[in-house]
Write a protein that holds these residues in place. Structure first.
Motif, PDB file in Angstrom:
ATOM      1  N   ASN A 172       0.818  -1.212   0.000  1.00  0.00           N
ATOM      2  CA  ASN A 172       0.000   0.000   0.000  1.00  0.00           C
ATOM      3  C   ASN A 172       0.853   1.263   0.000  1.00  0.00           C
ATOM      4  O   ASN A 172       0.466   2.276  -0.589  1.00  0.00           O
ATOM      5  CB  ASN A 172      -0.963  -0.017   1.187  1.00  0.00           C
ATOM      6  N   ARG A 173       2.011   1.215   0.628  1.00  0.00           N
ATOM      7  CA  ARG A 173       2.923   2.363   0.536  1.00  0.00           C
ATOM      8  C   ARG A 173       3.419   2.526  -0.899  1.00  0.00           C
ATOM      9  O   ARG A 173       3.484   3.642  -1.426  1.00  0.00           O
ATOM     10  CB  ARG A 173       4.097   2.182   1.494  1.00  0.00           C
ATOM     11  N   ALA A 174       3.754   1.404  -1.526  1.00  0.00           N
ATOM     12  CA  ALA A 174       4.256   1.455  -2.906  1.00  0.00           C
ATOM     13  C   ALA A 174       3.166   1.858  -3.894  1.00  0.00           C
ATOM     14  O   ALA A 174       3.454   2.479  -4.923  1.00  0.00           O
ATOM     15  CB  ALA A 174       4.839   0.099  -3.288  1.00  0.00           C
ATOM     16  N   TRP A 175       1.925   1.517  -3.594  1.00  0.00           N
ATOM     17  CA  TRP A 175       0.812   1.779  -4.508  1.00  0.00           C
ATOM     18  C   TRP A 175       0.025   3.038  -4.151  1.00  0.00           C
ATOM     19  O   TRP A 175      -1.073   3.248  -4.647  1.00  0.00           O
ATOM     20  CB  TRP A 175      -0.152   0.588  -4.490  1.00  0.00           C
ATOM     21  N   ALA A 176       0.581   3.878  -3.300  1.00  0.00           N
ATOM     22  CA  ALA A 176      -0.179   5.027  -2.779  1.00  0.00           C
ATOM     23  C   ALA A 176      -0.746   5.923  -3.882  1.00  0.00           C
ATOM     24  O   ALA A 176      -1.819   6.499  -3.724  1.00  0.00           O
ATOM     25  CB  ALA A 176       0.710   5.849  -1.845  1.00  0.00           C
ATOM     26  N   LYS A 177      -0.059   6.023  -4.993  1.00  0.00           N
ATOM     27  CA  LYS A 177      -0.507   6.913  -6.073  1.00  0.00           C
ATOM     28  C   LYS A 177      -1.211   6.146  -7.191  1.00  0.00           C
ATOM     29  O   LYS A 177      -1.381   6.667  -8.294  1.00  0.00           O
ATOM     30  CB  LYS A 177       0.678   7.687  -6.635  1.00  0.00           C
ATOM     31  N   THR A 178      -1.620   4.910  -6.917  1.00  0.00           N
ATOM     32  CA  THR A 178      -2.324   4.101  -7.916  1.00  0.00           C
ATOM     33  C   THR A 178      -3.696   3.712  -7.357  1.00  0.00           C
ATOM     34  O   THR A 178      -3.941   3.849  -6.161  1.00  0.00           O
ATOM     35  CB  THR A 178      -1.534   2.813  -8.229  1.00  0.00           C
TER      36      THR A 178
END
Length: 286
Positions: free
Chosen positions: A164-170
């Motif tokens: 979720n940190r890695a996908w925050a902007k998706t």
């Protein structure tokens, strides 16, 4: 004058209809398992709205002398299918069967018993992250992690948090669903107690609760006849509890709670209450 078709032509027509029906069924599989689909069928399923993928985590470990080593894998596969069908917009990924089960040298935990397989926690976590990223690449918006074994629950949560940190902007989100395992430890145990069974008999591993759940889902994995004739097994045999009075009917109490609670938890995480971010919802515990 008989206007009906001759018997031979009628038989050929019926055969053609049956062949077409069989072909249509083969071209439109009803399976929710990714492994049963072709790549184009999977692509079309995602395009049509099946954008939730459940990654079920099992494990290969000893469960006493009377239950097969593949208990967790078989159980989580069957329950994942039920949950996916309840959701209606979900598919099920291949089972993650290799999980941390203890140290190898010297052996600890279940690794002291033949047949148990263990991998390092770092490899386990990276496998889950890579699988989730693969599904996100192919269009899935919600990646759900559920686990049938208590030992790696914190790892599933950590992986979901990392994603979720890695996908925050998706648009994609990962969801660790604690309710799946929690239902086996709380609601199911409470239901068995209401039936008059003691905590000692219900057990923590390969006892009445564990064995009954397996009987309800796939009795082939339980050596029922040998179990009925056995003396009470104990920790030296890999058992915490007393499985001798286990039944499929008792196991169904657990099946109902696991499927119900997990389905509700996934829906709540994917569409959290107003004002609650996805990450907060995904971290909630039952």
């Amino acid at each position: 004058m008989n206007r009906g078709l001759p018997a031979g032509r009628m038989a050929l027509l019926l055969f053609a209809v049956l062949c077409f029906a069989g072909s249509a069924a083969a071209q439109a599989p009803g399976s929710v398992f990714v492994e049963d689909l072709t790549w184009t069928e999977l692509r079309d399923a995602v395009t049509s709205g099946k954008t939730t993928i459940i990654i079920p985590v099992g494990g290969v470990e000893q469960s006493g002398p009377y239950m097969a080593l593949g208990k967790h894998n078989v159980r989580v596969r069957i329950l994942s299918e039920m949950i996916a069908r309840n959701l209606g917009n979900a598919l099920v990924a291949p089972i993650v069967a290799y999980v941390p089960e203890g140290d190898l040298d010297p052996p600890t935990g279940h690794m002291r018993f033949a047949g148990t397989i263990s991998i390092p926690t770092s490899i386990f976590r990276e496998t889950l992250r890579a699988a989730a990223r693969s599904f996100q690449l192919h269009g899935f918006k919600d990646v759900v992690l559920i686990g049938d074994h208590g030992g790696y629950q914190s790892d599933l949560k950590q992986v979901a948090d990392d994603l979720n940190r890695a996908w925050a902007k998706t648009p994609a989100r990962a969801h660790y669903i604690a309710a799946y395992y929690g239902a086996t430890q709380i609601a199911y145990v409470a239901a068995l107690r209401r039936q008059g069974y003691s905590t000692a008999e219900i057990g923590a591993h390969a006892g009445l609760a564990d064995t009954s759940l397996m009987l309800a889902l796939d009795p082939r994995l339980v050596r029922s006849e040998r179990l009925r004739r056995a003396a009470q097994p104990g920790p030296a045999q890999g058992v915490l509890g007393d499985p001798r009075r286990s039944t499929a009917a008792l196991g169904q109490l657990g099946v109902r709670e696991i499927v119900r609670q997990t389905t509700l938890a996934i829906k709540a995480d994917i569409q959290p209450p107003k004002g609650m971010p996805h990450r907060v919802a995904a971290a909630r515990k039952p």
